[in-house]
Design an enzyme around this catalytic site. Sequence first.
Site, PDB file in Angstrom:
ATOM      1  N   TYR A   1      49.129  60.558  29.647  1.00 35.88           N
ATOM      2  CA  TYR A   1      50.086  61.335  30.447  1.00 35.88           C
ATOM      3  C   TYR A   1      49.540  61.557  31.865  1.00 35.88           C
ATOM      4  O   TYR A   1      50.232  61.317  32.854  1.00 35.88           O
ATOM      5  CB  TYR A   1      50.342  62.679  29.762  1.00 35.88           C
ATOM      6  CG  TYR A   1      51.388  63.538  30.437  1.00 35.88           C
ATOM      7  CD1 TYR A   1      52.740  63.334  30.197  1.00 35.88           C
ATOM      8  CD2 TYR A   1      51.022  64.550  31.308  1.00 35.88           C
ATOM      9  CE1 TYR A   1      53.701  64.122  30.801  1.00 35.88           C
ATOM     10  CE2 TYR A   1      51.973  65.349  31.923  1.00 35.88           C
ATOM     11  CZ  TYR A   1      53.315  65.137  31.665  1.00 35.88           C
ATOM     12  OH  TYR A   1      54.269  65.918  32.270  1.00 35.88           O
TER      13      TYR A   1
ATOM     14  N   SER B   1      53.938  65.826  37.840  1.00 31.51           N
ATOM     15  CA  SER B   1      53.405  66.975  37.087  1.00 31.51           C
ATOM     16  C   SER B   1      52.166  67.463  37.826  1.00 31.51           C
ATOM     17  O   SER B   1      51.551  66.701  38.595  1.00 31.51           O
ATOM     18  CB  SER B   1      53.015  66.500  35.682  1.00 31.51           C
ATOM     19  OG  SER B   1      52.112  67.410  35.087  1.00 31.51           O
TER      20      SER B   1
HETATM   21  P1  NAD Z   1      62.277  67.230  27.843  1.00 30.01           P
HETATM   22  O1  NAD Z   1      61.567  66.697  26.665  1.00 30.01           O
HETATM   23  O2  NAD Z   1      63.345  68.221  27.643  1.00 30.01           O
HETATM   24  O3  NAD Z   1      62.900  66.049  28.727  1.00 30.01           O
HETATM   25  C1  NAD Z   1      62.523  64.722  28.684  1.00 30.01           C
HETATM   26  C2  NAD Z   1      63.775  63.883  28.562  1.00 30.01           C
HETATM   27  O4  NAD Z   1      63.444  62.498  28.698  1.00 30.01           O
HETATM   28  C3  NAD Z   1      64.468  64.055  27.193  1.00 30.01           C
HETATM   29  O5  NAD Z   1      65.845  64.272  27.397  1.00 30.01           O
HETATM   30  C4  NAD Z   1      64.232  62.720  26.519  1.00 30.01           C
HETATM   31  O6  NAD Z   1      65.259  62.369  25.611  1.00 30.01           O
HETATM   32  C5  NAD Z   1      64.200  61.793  27.717  1.00 30.01           C
HETATM   33  N1  NAD Z   1      63.556  60.506  27.436  1.00 30.01           N
HETATM   34  C6  NAD Z   1      62.391  60.275  26.776  1.00 30.01           C
HETATM   35  N2  NAD Z   1      62.160  58.955  26.708  1.00 30.01           N
HETATM   36  C7  NAD Z   1      63.194  58.340  27.339  1.00 30.01           C
HETATM   37  C8  NAD Z   1      63.521  56.981  27.601  1.00 30.01           C
HETATM   38  N3  NAD Z   1      62.732  55.968  27.212  1.00 30.01           N
HETATM   39  N4  NAD Z   1      64.673  56.725  28.282  1.00 30.01           N
HETATM   40  C9  NAD Z   1      65.486  57.738  28.699  1.00 30.01           C
HETATM   41  N5  NAD Z   1      65.216  59.027  28.480  1.00 30.01           N
HETATM   42  C10 NAD Z   1      64.086  59.324  27.806  1.00 30.01           C
HETATM   43  O7  NAD Z   1      61.131  67.811  28.785  1.00 30.01           O
HETATM   44  P2  NAD Z   1      61.171  68.204  30.332  1.00 30.01           P
HETATM   45  O8  NAD Z   1      60.151  69.238  30.516  1.00 30.01           O
HETATM   46  O9  NAD Z   1      62.542  68.470  30.801  1.00 30.01           O
HETATM   47  O10 NAD Z   1      60.604  66.873  31.002  1.00 30.01           O
HETATM   48  C11 NAD Z   1      61.222  66.239  32.099  1.00 30.01           C
HETATM   49  C12 NAD Z   1      60.149  65.657  33.005  1.00 30.01           C
HETATM   50  O11 NAD Z   1      59.393  66.721  33.578  1.00 30.01           O
HETATM   51  C13 NAD Z   1      59.141  64.737  32.320  1.00 30.01           C
HETATM   52  O12 NAD Z   1      58.877  63.630  33.158  1.00 30.01           O
HETATM   53  C14 NAD Z   1      57.905  65.609  32.197  1.00 30.01           C
HETATM   54  O13 NAD Z   1      56.712  64.869  32.175  1.00 30.01           O
HETATM   55  C15 NAD Z   1      58.030  66.429  33.480  1.00 30.01           C
HETATM   56  N6  NAD Z   1      57.257  67.671  33.476  1.00 30.01           N
HETATM   57  C16 NAD Z   1      57.594  68.707  32.647  1.00 30.01           C
HETATM   58  C17 NAD Z   1      56.829  69.856  32.692  1.00 30.01           C
HETATM   59  C18 NAD Z   1      57.129  71.044  31.822  1.00 30.01           C
HETATM   60  O14 NAD Z   1      56.286  71.959  31.737  1.00 30.01           O
HETATM   61  N7  NAD Z   1      58.274  71.126  31.174  1.00 30.01           N
HETATM   62  C19 NAD Z   1      55.738  69.953  33.551  1.00 30.01           C
HETATM   63  C20 NAD Z   1      55.438  68.878  34.370  1.00 30.01           C
HETATM   64  C21 NAD Z   1      56.201  67.743  34.327  1.00 30.01           C
END
Ligand code: NAD
Length: 263
Positions: free
Chosen positions: A160, A147
């Site tokens: 985080y 991130s």
């Molecule tokens: P999201 O909430 O849609 O995806 C996260 C996924 O992880 C979900 O499907 C959830 O069910 C799964 N998950 C949570 N705990 C889990 C576990 N213990 N075992 C297996 N799966 C698990 O959100 P996203 O934005 O798609 O996030 C994906 C990644 O991207 C994350 O690591 C997040 O930190 C990172 N990220 C997202 C953003 C953003 O703005 N969306 C920015 C920077 C980083």
Amino acid sequence: MYPSLEGKVVVITGGSTGLGKAMAERFGKEKAKVVINYYSEDQMKEVKGIIETIENAGGRATGIQGDVTKEEDIKRMISHAMETFGSMDVMVNNAGIENEVPSEDLTLEDWNKVISTNLTGQFLGCREAIDYMLEHKIKGSVINMSSVHQEIPWPHFVHYAASKGGVKLMTETLALEFAPHGIRVNCIAPGAIDTPINAEKFSDPELKKGVIELIPMGYIGKPEEIAACAVWLASSEASYVTGLTLFADGGMTQYPGFQAGKG
Ligand code: NAD
């Protein structure tokens, strides 16, 4: 399109929503064989839809439930890839969570939950994938989802930010350790992307506006823009790239406070 990805086996954790879903569908379009990990049974329906989309695009896909914080579940994901598709070439450690808490109120339970999902879970995914690649002499690719908060401090999200800072140095360390084996380890650092993790924040117009003000390119990123980074990193076009953090953030890490006329 990246022809080198055709037939490659890709495991994606947290693959049923948001960035994981977009990456699964994009790897599918590249005709890769995709193993979609999902966390809870209620995500099954979504996974079935993704599998259908991938198969309609000429790829192949399968789903597997699992919790990235559990060693045995990560091992099962890789065994499932082997049993279903005969190999594993790319591991995408994507699953992650966040919650807002002022640091003085952050419980040990909350701290541990975020660290064990975002950092320990990614470590387990890296370790198991690399172990498999070493054993089978596969010059594979590991992609960790970091991130912008591996770099930008984030009050109320100390757990985080700490987890993503950890992902950065874990990625760089593993890249160095396994470069002699041709195994590449990189991470992607998205800015603010339109996914379920941000749904509550972006449903409030004022909060959404505040986020957009931090993005020099002036818009919230699309999941497909992150998936495009993942397929490039996994492809042979990135064959000499390891230990990289690929920022995809519309310029968020470029000190937006100093845009023309400010600062
Ligand atoms: P999201 O909430 O849609 O995806 C996260 C996924 O992880 C979900 O499907 C959830 O069910 C799964 N998950 C949570 N705990 C889990 C576990 N213990 N075992 C297996 N799966 C698990 O959100 P996203 O934005 O798609 O996030 C994906 C990644 O991207 C994350 O690591 C997040 O930190 C990172 N990220 C997202 C953003 C953003 O703005 N969306 C920015 C920077 C980083």
